[in-house]
Design a protein around this motif. Sequence first.
Motif, short mmCIF file in Angstrom:
data_model
loop_
_atom_site.label_atom_id
_atom_site.label_comp_id
_atom_site.label_asym_id
_atom_site.label_seq_id
_atom_site.Cartn_x
_atom_site.Cartn_y
_atom_site.Cartn_z
N ALA A 72 0.83 -1.21 0.00
CA ALA A 72 0.00 0.00 0.00
C ALA A 72 0.86 1.25 0.00
O ALA A 72 0.58 2.23 -0.72
CB ALA A 72 -0.94 0.00 1.20
N GLU A 73 1.94 1.27 0.80
CA GLU A 73 2.85 2.41 0.79
C GLU A 73 3.54 2.53 -0.57
O GLU A 73 3.76 3.64 -1.07
CB GLU A 73 3.90 2.26 1.89
CG GLU A 73 3.37 2.48 3.29
CD GLU A 73 4.46 2.32 4.34
OE1 GLU A 73 4.36 2.94 5.40
OE2 GLU A 73 5.41 1.54 4.11
N GLY A 74 3.89 1.40 -1.16
CA GLY A 74 4.51 1.42 -2.47
C GLY A 74 3.59 2.00 -3.53
O GLY A 74 4.03 2.77 -4.40
N VAL A 75 2.32 1.64 -3.47
CA VAL A 75 1.34 2.20 -4.41
C VAL A 75 1.25 3.71 -4.22
O VAL A 75 1.19 4.48 -5.19
CB VAL A 75 -0.03 1.54 -4.23
CG1 VAL A 75 -1.10 2.27 -5.05
CG2 VAL A 75 0.03 0.07 -4.63
N ALA A 76 1.26 4.17 -2.96
CA ALA A 76 1.20 5.61 -2.69
C ALA A 76 2.42 6.32 -3.29
O ALA A 76 2.31 7.43 -3.80
CB ALA A 76 1.12 5.86 -1.19
N VAL A 77 3.58 5.67 -3.22
CA VAL A 77 4.78 6.24 -3.82
C VAL A 77 4.59 6.38 -5.33
O VAL A 77 4.87 7.43 -5.92
CB VAL A 77 6.01 5.36 -3.52
CG1 VAL A 77 7.17 5.72 -4.44
CG2 VAL A 77 6.43 5.53 -2.07
N ARG A 78 4.09 5.33 -5.96
CA ARG A 78 3.88 5.39 -7.41
C ARG A 78 2.86 6.47 -7.77
O ARG A 78 3.04 7.21 -8.74
CB ARG A 78 3.42 4.04 -7.92
CG ARG A 78 4.51 2.99 -7.96
CD ARG A 78 5.51 3.30 -9.03
NE ARG A 78 6.56 2.28 -9.10
CZ ARG A 78 7.85 2.51 -9.03
NH1 ARG A 78 8.28 3.76 -8.90
NH2 ARG A 78 8.72 1.54 -9.11
N GLU A 79 1.81 6.58 -6.99
CA GLU A 79 0.78 7.57 -7.28
C GLU A 79 1.28 8.99 -7.07
O GLU A 79 0.68 9.95 -7.56
CB GLU A 79 -0.47 7.30 -6.42
CG GLU A 79 -1.20 6.03 -6.84
CD GLU A 79 -2.40 5.72 -5.97
OE1 GLU A 79 -2.50 6.31 -4.86
OE2 GLU A 79 -3.23 4.89 -6.39
#
Length: 371
Positions: A72-79
């Motif tokens: 979830a944190e990784g997705v936030a980074v990508r977003e």
Amino acid sequence: MTAVATRVRTPTLEIDLSAVAANTRRFVRATASSSAEVMAVVKADGFGHGLADVARTAVDSGATWLGVTSVAEGVAVRESGVDVPVLSWLNPVDVDVETAARHRIDLAVPGVRHLAAIAAAGAGARVHLQLDTGMARDGAAEDEWRALMRAARRAEAAGDVTVVGVMGHLAMAGESGHPANKQGLLALLNGVELAEQAGLRPVVRHLAATAATLTDPATHLDVVRVGAGLVGIDPSGTTRLCTALRLTAPVVQVRRVAAGVGVGYGHTHVTDRATTLALLPIGYADGLPRVASGRAHVLVAGLRRPVVGVISMDQTVVDLGDHVVEPGAEAVVFGPGDDGEPTVADWARWAGTIPHEIVTGIGHRVERSVR
């Protein structure tokens, strides 16, 4: 006599991204001789400084990897628009492999069971084999290493995963020269050798976090993982980094009291003289550690003043002595310390903890101001 503010401002956490940038550049310079890349660890909302802001600032300042603890944190980074390799290393067995692969998030693998679940998803995930190098915490135990390497080779041959790296963690990196650090490094290098014997070709080895990056070049390897150091915390105590936070609160009430007056719940503090008390609208629900009651100080009108009584959920009382301020005056709870205000390290000492806990514990109702 009591004076009350007619307009109450809110407690505010000022985040200085230029400090994050300066710290990142310092770590890039610190690894130049070893040619190691810098992974900026932005877990826990960027150590309480804002995940997206810290990620973008670190990458703009020379970091070439980002580290998080969850997909979830990784997705936030990508977003947030950042396009560098991202590693998530604290994953459950049923981690969402498809989402990780879709967002190009590498996954740490701490054991055979995790590897089997990731391989079964058939998403071709990029993985880092995570070894326990002396903490008995995350990572595969030594007696599982060979089995993990063999299983990883089979999964890679089947096209189910790509083994990108081998990683570990140092238990005593804050103590330069501690024998456990040498043992941890040797354990990691042994794990890499076992991986190569199994037919794997990991391209990144990483072990050092902030403290080892500053004090032990031998541990730099291919990538260093810097988290606390980005925001000005050096667990080794060897380097002064730039503080990125300043927490303020308004004085909402001022009252003059006589000697012998009990303050707050339980009357843990009783005034020993006539004095002036100031009330701040901030407490343990906002991240001030209650255990620091009676020890902490804040800066009011250029002077450090003691916190008296128990820090409550929403309120903290400060003893101004004979100094008087008007309601609405600013109290600096902590900051860089350049103007005499307490620092995050001071609060950690008063609470018997580490600075990491203070900066990641500031509550969401505290207003954020980013510059």
